[in-house]
Design an enzyme around this catalytic site. Structure first.
Site, PDB file in Angstrom:
ATOM      1  CG  HIS A 229      -1.978   1.135   1.349  1.00  0.00           C
ATOM      2  ND1 HIS A 229      -3.091   1.233   1.082  1.00  0.00           N
ATOM      3  CD2 HIS A 229      -1.482   2.525   1.996  1.00  0.00           C
ATOM      4  CE1 HIS A 229      -3.670   2.429   1.233  1.00  0.00           C
ATOM      5  NE2 HIS A 229      -2.512   3.144   1.793  1.00  0.00           N
ATOM      6  CD  GLU A 230       2.104   3.381   3.812  1.00  0.00           C
ATOM      7  OE1 GLU A 230       1.991   4.475   3.261  1.00  0.00           O
ATOM      8  OE2 GLU A 230       0.965   3.377   4.421  1.00  0.00           O
TER       9      GLU A 230
ATOM     10  CG  HIS B 269       0.176   6.075  -0.754  1.00  0.00           C
ATOM     11  ND1 HIS B 269      -0.974   6.360  -1.366  1.00  0.00           N
ATOM     12  CD2 HIS B 269      -0.341   5.667   0.627  1.00  0.00           C
ATOM     13  CE1 HIS B 269      -2.021   6.406  -0.518  1.00  0.00           C
ATOM     14  NE2 HIS B 269      -1.654   5.722   0.500  1.00  0.00           N
TER      15      HIS B 269
ATOM     16  CG  HIS C 107      -6.077   6.422   0.505  1.00  0.00           C
ATOM     17  ND1 HIS C 107      -5.963   7.234   1.479  1.00  0.00           N
ATOM     18  CD2 HIS C 107      -4.959   5.570   0.703  1.00  0.00           C
ATOM     19  CE1 HIS C 107      -5.135   6.643   2.229  1.00  0.00           C
ATOM     20  NE2 HIS C 107      -4.413   5.848   1.683  1.00  0.00           N
TER      21      HIS C 107
HETATM   22 ZN   LIG Z   1      -2.741   5.235   2.332  1.00  0.00          ZN
END
Ligand SMILES: [Zn+2]
Ligand SMILES: *[C@@H]1O[C@H](CO)[C@@H](O)[C@H](O)[C@H]1NC(C)=O
Ligand SMILES: *[C@@H]1O[C@H](CO)[C@@H](O)[C@H](O)[C@H]1NC(C)=O
Length: 271
Positions: free
Chosen positions: A164-165, A168, A174
């Site tokens: 997830h990071e 980013h 998101h």
């Molecule tokens: Zn996030």
């Protein structure tokens, strides 16, 4: 139910003339739509305190999410470095987490070696006792040196959170912040404390793009349907199908969804 909280500061003040601080939160993970108590929300409450959501400017700053080709990493070869204070399991988890991108996209995550790569731009997985977070996208103002991803031991134990990071860093916000999200989710503001409303802002089309990828409730970048709910037995987001509003599961922390990977492939012009 458990919630990850991450902090994210993006400073584009030189390029865009404004100072943007993004406080980004990772949603919770569920195996089903009813709450499970695998982990306790209180385990994370100190992270809430880490984030300065009381900052009265945070909300205004959050409205300005920026996306431009300059924020894409310039090469498909991404150098990564793992802090020496990670233990063996944590190191293994980062490698395994990144392998997915190697295998499913045209990106190649290669370990950074200071003797070979010098001060080249690289993703730096660092440790924090409490924080998990990073800045979104490549920072064109800082083309050399490390781009930090800060992870606490808990986040490091979940490959999905590491991914997830990393997503980013590659440039994904998101999922529920997509400009078209109101067609797909209804935010139940009455069940969300006001200091978290800024976490549910949809970013305007001029700054972000969906790459015409279908809205993805199963995205690794989607908050859970209970994210920040005051009453955690009721959702803070409901799915929308036309005028119909239904309760459904959102988000997960297993790994990137096909939609997430499709966006990365389009973004980085794979094949
Ligand atoms: Zn996030
Ligand atoms: C990705 O592939 C490259 C080259 O094929 C390899 O050197 C690297 O170790 C792989 N990265 C991961 C995280 O497995
Ligand atoms: C929305 O409703 C239509 C018509 O009932 C249905 O065919 C479609 O699959 C629904 N979409 C979702 C995402 O549930």
């Amino acid at each position: 139910m458990y919630t990850y909280v991450e902090m994210n500061r993006v400073n584009f003040s030189i390029v865009f003339g404004v100072n943007i601080v993004l406080l980004l939160f990772v949603g919770s993970a569920f195996t089903n739509p009813t709450k499970t108590e695998e982990l306790n929300i209180e385990d994370f409450e100190n992270y809430n305190n880490e984030i300065n959501v009381e900052d009265e400017e945070a909300d205004a700053k959050n409205r300005n999410a920026v996306n431009s080709p300059l924020q894409r990493w310039p090469s498909n070869i991404l150098l990564y470095r793992i802090s020496t204070d990670y233990n063996k399991d944590e190191v293994d988890n980062v490698h395994a987490a990144l392998q997915v991108f190697n295998e499913s996209t045209c990106l190649v995550f290669k370990q950074y070696d200071p003797r070979i790569h010098g001060n080249s731009k690289h993703i730096y997985y660092k440790k924090s006792p409490n924080m998990c977070g990073t800045k979104v996208g490549f920072n064109p103002l800082s083309p050399m040196g490390p781009h930090d991803i800060v992870l606490n031991p808990y986040c490091l134990s979940e490959r999905g959170v590491i991914q997830h990071e990393t997503l980013h860093v590659l440039g994904l916000y998101h999922e529920q912040s997509r400009p078209d999200r109101n067609k797909y989710v209804q935010i139940e503001y009455s069940n969300i404390p006001q200091q978290y409303w800024s976490q549910f802002i949809a970013y305007p089309e001029m700054y972000t793009t969906t790459y015409n990828v279908k809205y993805d409730y199963e995205s690794l970048m989607h908050y859970s349907q209970f994210a920040f709910a005051k009453d955690s037995t009721k959702p803070s987001m409901r799915a929308r199908n036309g005028t119909m509003v239904i309760e459904r599961k959102m988000g997960q922390i297993v790994g990137p969804s096909e939609g997430d990977l499709t966006k990365i492939r389009l973004m980085y012009k794979c094949n």
